[in-house]
Design a protein around this motif. Structure first.
Motif, PDB file in Angstrom:
ATOM      1  N   LEU A  27      -4.586   7.383   0.358  1.00  0.00           N
ATOM      2  CA  LEU A  27      -3.635   8.137   0.876  1.00  0.00           C
ATOM      3  C   LEU A  27      -2.792   8.775   0.057  1.00  0.00           C
ATOM      4  O   LEU A  27      -2.345  10.092  -0.119  1.00  0.00           O
ATOM      5  CB  LEU A  27      -2.749   7.049   1.648  1.00  0.00           C
ATOM      6  N   ASP A  46       1.041   4.909 -10.488  1.00  0.00           N
ATOM      7  CA  ASP A  46       0.332   3.695  -9.904  1.00  0.00           C
ATOM      8  C   ASP A  46       0.475   2.636 -11.039  1.00  0.00           C
ATOM      9  O   ASP A  46       0.792   3.032 -12.307  1.00  0.00           O
ATOM     10  CB  ASP A  46      -1.098   4.253  -9.524  1.00  0.00           C
ATOM     11  N   LYS A  51      -6.831   4.144 -12.887  1.00  0.00           N
ATOM     12  CA  LYS A  51      -6.931   5.132 -11.783  1.00  0.00           C
ATOM     13  C   LYS A  51      -5.964   6.335 -12.189  1.00  0.00           C
ATOM     14  O   LYS A  51      -6.513   7.330 -12.110  1.00  0.00           O
ATOM     15  CB  LYS A  51      -6.197   4.375 -10.656  1.00  0.00           C
ATOM     16  N   THR A 102      -0.961  -2.027   2.106  1.00  0.00           N
ATOM     17  CA  THR A 102      -0.257  -3.068   3.004  1.00  0.00           C
ATOM     18  C   THR A 102      -1.624  -3.800   3.606  1.00  0.00           C
ATOM     19  O   THR A 102      -1.621  -3.944   4.883  1.00  0.00           O
ATOM     20  CB  THR A 102       0.632  -2.388   3.892  1.00  0.00           C
ATOM     21  N   THR A 138       1.668   2.064   6.026  1.00  0.00           N
ATOM     22  CA  THR A 138       1.908   1.219   7.436  1.00  0.00           C
ATOM     23  C   THR A 138       2.423   0.002   7.424  1.00  0.00           C
ATOM     24  O   THR A 138       1.999  -0.813   6.802  1.00  0.00           O
ATOM     25  CB  THR A 138       0.538   1.347   8.124  1.00  0.00           C
ATOM     26  N   GLU A 172      -9.746   8.907   6.704  1.00  0.00           N
ATOM     27  CA  GLU A 172     -10.780   9.199   5.413  1.00  0.00           C
ATOM     28  C   GLU A 172     -11.823  10.265   5.947  1.00  0.00           C
ATOM     29  O   GLU A 172     -12.380  10.122   7.036  1.00  0.00           O
ATOM     30  CB  GLU A 172     -11.053   7.921   4.833  1.00  0.00           C
ATOM     31  N   LYS A 283      -6.501  -4.434  10.364  1.00  0.00           N
ATOM     32  CA  LYS A 283      -5.645  -5.024   9.955  1.00  0.00           C
ATOM     33  C   LYS A 283      -4.042  -4.568  10.563  1.00  0.00           C
ATOM     34  O   LYS A 283      -3.399  -5.349  10.657  1.00  0.00           O
ATOM     35  CB  LYS A 283      -5.294  -4.933   8.554  1.00  0.00           C
ATOM     36  N   ARG A 350     -13.539  -1.322   2.753  1.00  0.00           N
ATOM     37  CA  ARG A 350     -12.909  -2.412   3.222  1.00  0.00           C
ATOM     38  C   ARG A 350     -13.104  -2.575   4.780  1.00  0.00           C
ATOM     39  O   ARG A 350     -13.169  -1.827   5.521  1.00  0.00           O
ATOM     40  CB  ARG A 350     -11.301  -1.988   3.002  1.00  0.00           C
TER      41      ARG A 350
END
Ligand code: NAD
Length: 453
Positions: A27, A46, A51, A102, A138, A172, A283, A350
């Motif tokens: 994101l 980050d 990264k 999250t 989220t 995505e 999730k 994931r």
């Protein structure tokens, strides 16, 4: 001054706000890059130095069509930089977007908010002037109100710092387009000033005519989980019909097609198959159900447990179909799994249904070879016990059963004769209704799919 920035300055009544993006994953990196392309000065932050290094050197650390080209463009413009320093972020930014993960908390259905809390707290310690912190992650309803208190307590600028929520709906695989041309923007705010800052930060997108829904913080938080719950429910609805079709001898693909012509129902997200996965839907619906229980309204969304249950049963049923085709015994069977990513055009693994199925087959004694156009590396890191091959035809060499688990266009285009020439047995389970059964059967394949006779 570059063209994009000059255009932006020309259309804005006030100077364009300087933006930071905290958390540069799927994101955040997309958001940071797209905002810089739109003409804003952006600083990506980050905690993962590797990264930051990759992004700074022009490499997108994940697969997302179109994003590498935009990263190069944004870096060239000089408007996009990356750092691990929150101090630099606090000094630089007028509007700070929180885009950290999250995930599901271990041993619970609740969302793990530790990343959000620590990102917001760390940032707040460096906020010495008026600024807006905008949550995009989220989160369970009520988080924004709690974070407002946290930010204003910790920030040297105190109540000069405000908090807003701007849930993100990007998909995505389509992330660039969804970010530059979203269907809608949702601004959860507490004050006219916060709304003004958000409108300034999204000016080029609003000018295109994108609808803006301005609401309170709690509603903005709920919009995201309500949207994901609806989508998950629609997928599980048609998959529940597939379960019925399987015992009734009916065909769920014909059923879905007939339903889709009713425009009150619509065909999108009404595709039967192996079901949903990824870093969001599973999730998010679990965290929503958990939060509703905490609030004493668990019954209102109790159906989400069933939605989750139906979804997980599709994975078990796919394993059953492979077992049936393997002659009733998986131990020792050679199975080729087409797909690892949770969906095509992504390398995100994931909660990927594909890998869940592949691992179950492996645990039941099958020799599983996995192939995926983009996610093989990620999958190999997470599940080194499986065998990997970068090419579908060579992965299928000697297979007793082939199972299609992610509907990449590369797999849809496989020639049944070419694959038939290398397998031990021409047997295929199409977990995504991605193949033309008649074509495969004509080439001598035994073809099985969920919810079809
Ligand atoms: P991700 O795991 O790809 O990225 C999260 C990033 O945050 C990582 O780079 C991580 O290193 C970084 N991070 C963790 N703690 C940090 C901290 N304290 N400070 C700074 N950075 C930190 O996750 P994602 O898929 O980008 O998702 C982020 C959020 O957006 C989640 O809440 C998710 O539900 C939501 N979301 C994701 C998508 C999507 O398609 N991926 C779509 C809409 C909403």
């Amino acid at each position: 001054m570059s063209t994009a920035h000059a255009l932006l300055e020309a259309t804005m009544t006030a100077p364009a706000p300087r933006l930071t993006v905290i958390g540069t994953g799927y994101l955040g990196a997309t958001h940071a890059i797209c905002m810089a392309v739109l003409g804003f000065d952006v600083l990506g932050v980050d905690v993962d130095p590797a990264k930051i290094e990759r992004l700074s050197s022009g490499e997108v650390p994940f697969f997302e069509p179109g994003l590498p080209e935009l990263l190069a463009k944004a870096l060239d413009s000089g408007r996009l930089r990356f750092t691990t320093s929150f101090e630099e972020a606090g000094e630089f930014g007028d509007v700070h977007f929180i885009c950290v993960g999250t995930p599901q908390r271990k041993g619970s259905n609740a969302a793990d908010l530790t990343y959000v809390d620590s990102a917001v707290e760390e940032l707040a310690t460096h906020l010495r002037r008026r600024a807006l912190v905008v949550g995009k992650s989220t989160v369970p309803v009520g988080t924004a109100a709690r974070l407002t208190e946290l930010v204003q307590r910790v920030a040297p600028a105190g109540t000069e710092v405000e908090l807003a929520w701007n849930p993100e709906f990007l998909r995505e695989g389509y992330a660039v387009d969804d970010t530059l041309r979203p269907d809608r923007l949702v601004f959860g705010t507490d004050s006219a000033w916060a709304e003004e800052q958000l409108r300034a930060a999204f000016e080029p997108i609003i000018t295109q005519g994108t609808p803006v829904v301005v609401t309170d913080l709690a509603t903005a938080e709920l919009v995201k989980v309500a949207a994901n719950s609806f989508l998950a429910t629609k997928i599980s609805y048609i998959n529940a019909m597939a379960e019925v079709c399987e015992v009734a001898g009916a065909d769920v693909t014909g059923l879905a097609e007939a339903l889709a012509y009713d425009d009150r129902i619509g065909g999108r997200f009404l595709k039967p198959g192996l079901g949903f996965g990824g870093g969001c839907l599973p999730k998010d619906i679990r965290a929503f159900a958990h939060r509703a229980e905490e609030l004493g309204v668990g019954q209102a969304v109790a159906f989400l447990r069933e939605v989750d249950g139906i979804n997980l049963r599709r994975r078990a049923r796919t394993v059953d179909l492979v077992r049936e085709l393997a002659g009733g015994e998986l131990a020792g069977a050679r199975v080729t799994a087409l797909g690892a990513a949770f969906k095509p055009n992504s390398d995100d693994i994931r909660d990927a249904p594909a890998l869940d199925v592949a691992m179950t087959l492996h645990r039941l004694g099958a020799h599983v070879t996995v192939t995926d156009p983009a996610a093989t590396e990620n999958a190999q890191r997470a599940f080194p016990e499986l065998t990997y091959d970068t090419d579908a035809i060579s992965a299928a060499g000697g297979a007793d059963v082939v199972v299609l688990l992610t509907e990449w266009s590369q797999f849809r285009e496989i020639d049944p004769e070419a694959m038939g020439a290398v397998v031990a047995q021409r047997r295929i389970v199409d977990g995504r209704h991605a193949l033309e059964p008649a074509e495969w059967r004509a080439a001598g394949w035994e073809y099985r799919a969920l919810g079809r006779p």
